[in-house]
Motif scaffolding. Structure first.
Motif, PDB file in Angstrom:
ATOM      1  N   GLY A 174       0.854  -1.145  -0.057  1.00 46.22           N
ATOM      2  CA  GLY A 174       0.066   0.005  -0.129  1.00 46.22           C
ATOM      3  C   GLY A 174       0.776   1.267   0.114  1.00 46.22           C
ATOM      4  N   TYR A 210      -6.216  -4.451   2.699  1.00 43.10           N
ATOM      5  CA  TYR A 210      -5.740  -3.170   2.546  1.00 43.10           C
ATOM      6  C   TYR A 210      -5.989  -2.629   3.883  1.00 43.10           C
ATOM      7  CZ  TYR A 210      -4.375  -3.750  -2.370  1.00 43.10           C
ATOM      8  OH  TYR A 210      -3.816  -4.235  -3.697  1.00 43.10           O
ATOM      9  N   GLN A 211      -7.245  -2.463   4.262  1.00 44.11           N
ATOM     10  CA  GLN A 211      -7.526  -1.709   5.559  1.00 44.11           C
ATOM     11  C   GLN A 211      -7.113  -2.370   6.778  1.00 44.11           C
ATOM     12  OE1 GLN A 211      -9.486   1.145   4.953  1.00 44.11           O
ATOM     13  NE2 GLN A 211      -8.620   1.568   7.009  1.00 44.11           N
ATOM     14  N   ARG A 214      -3.427  -0.680   6.642  1.00 47.57           N
ATOM     15  CA  ARG A 214      -3.566   0.761   6.711  1.00 47.57           C
ATOM     16  C   ARG A 214      -3.704   1.109   8.077  1.00 47.57           C
ATOM     17  NH1 ARG A 214      -7.527   1.537   2.572  1.00 47.57           N
ATOM     18  NH2 ARG A 214      -6.319   1.108   0.973  1.00 47.57           N
TER      19      ARG A 214
END
Ligand SMILES: Cc1ncc(C[n+]2csc(CCOP(=O)(O)OP(=O)(O)O)c2C)c(N)n1
Ligand code: SF4
Ligand SMILES: [Mg+2]
Length: 287
Positions: A174, A210-211, A214
């Motif tokens: 990311g 991804y979250q 992140r």
């Protein structure tokens, strides 16, 4: 010799990774790293294992060897020992390197073979449709562990550190710019370099998405981590929870494997003449 550019490092192959796959970030980071480092394309060799990660071989216009499952490290070692002028970069999967190929990993690290190992650690067997991998988090549910993965996950950074790897890093897909800088540092490091890349398998791993990263990832350099402090590296490598560190954990300059081999220390094997008489002499000596 041709320097890499944004256009000549790409091939015209149709990309078959799933939309949203973290491998796109890896590909972008590597293309940019090669362009920045200005290593002639002819001097770069990409070695890949079998899995979704291995397809990166099709999309980069450099020399390559698409090997068999788990054997990225021995192939890289052979290439580098035969021709030390080449920059040898390996892309392996977490299943590929840490399951099938795990036996090669501590030995390449402790020998300090001058190769770069970038693992696509998506915590799942991607190509074979989502089975549990050695780095899958405890409790991970898949076709092979319908009740959840039972044993604790294998921790590549700790194995690398325990094996005296001279460069140990973690990146995540990311943050492509950060991953690119890690790749450049690894390629420029003289010796074995590992980047364990947190690569999102968008299709099969619905947990480490991804979250997930992140929310958790932080950069070691922002916290003043000392990359020469081995015990601090081990402590950071142990962190996996609310906070997940990325960056260079440990870096050390020490002699590379080739320096223990006087036969090839100065002249690459490919530039030495293979005299048949010498071979007969050797046979005589051994008989
Ligand atoms: C010797 C051998 N064992 C098993 C397989 C089947 N196989 C192909 S890819 C793969 C797993 C790939 O998972 P990983 O290495 O994590 O790569 P990803 O697809 O996730 O990038 C397996 C088990 C094989 N091709 N060869
Ligand atoms: S299965 Fe996963 S790792 Fe493979 S291409 Fe699709 S998203 Fe990427
Ligand atoms: Mg995988």
């Amino acid at each position: 010799m041709e320097l890499p550019t944004r256009s000549n490092v790409k091939t015209n192959e149709t990309n078959t990774w799933c939309p949203g796959c973290g491998n796109f970030g890896v590909l972008r980071a590597l293309q940019s790293a090669l362009v920045d480092l200005k290593i002639p394309r002819e001097q770069v060799v990409l070695v890949t294992g079998i899995g979704c990660h291995g397809k990166i071989f099709n999309y980069l216009n450099v020399n390559g060897f698409h090997g068999i499952h788990g054997r990225v490290l021995p192939v890289m070692t052979g290439i580098k020992l035969a021709n030390q002028d080449l920059t040898v970069i390996g892309h392996a999967g977490d299943g590929d390197q840490y399951d099938e190929g795990i036996g090669h990993f501590p030995h390449a690290a402790r020998r300090n073979v001058d190769v770069k190992l970038f693992t696509h650690d998506n915590k799942v067997y991607g190509l074979t449709t989502g089975q549990t991998a050695p780095t899958s988090i405890k409790g991970y549910v898949s076709k092979t562990t319908p009740l959840g993965a039972f044993p604790p996950r294998l921790e590549p950074l700790k194995i690398a550190l325990a094996s005296n790897a001279s460069f140990v890093a973690r990146g995540w897909v990311g943050d492509v710019d950060h991953l690119k800088e890690l790749m450049k540092a690894a390629i420029q490091h003289r010796g074995f370099a590992l980047i364990d890349m947190l690569q999102v398998c968008f299709t099969f791993n619905r947990v480490q998405n991804y979250q997930f990263y992140r929310d958790r990832v932080y950069k070691l350099e922002a916290e003043g981590h000392d990359t020469s402090d081995y015990y601090a590296a081990i402590q950071r490598a142990d962190e996996w929870g609310e906070k997940i560190p990325i960056g260079i954990f440990y870096k050390e300059d020490r002699p590379i494997y080739r320096s223990s081999l006087p036969q090839i220390e100065k002249t690459p094997l490919v530039k030495q003449s293979l005299k048949v008489e010498k071979f007969s002499e050797l046979l005589q000596e051994l008989m």
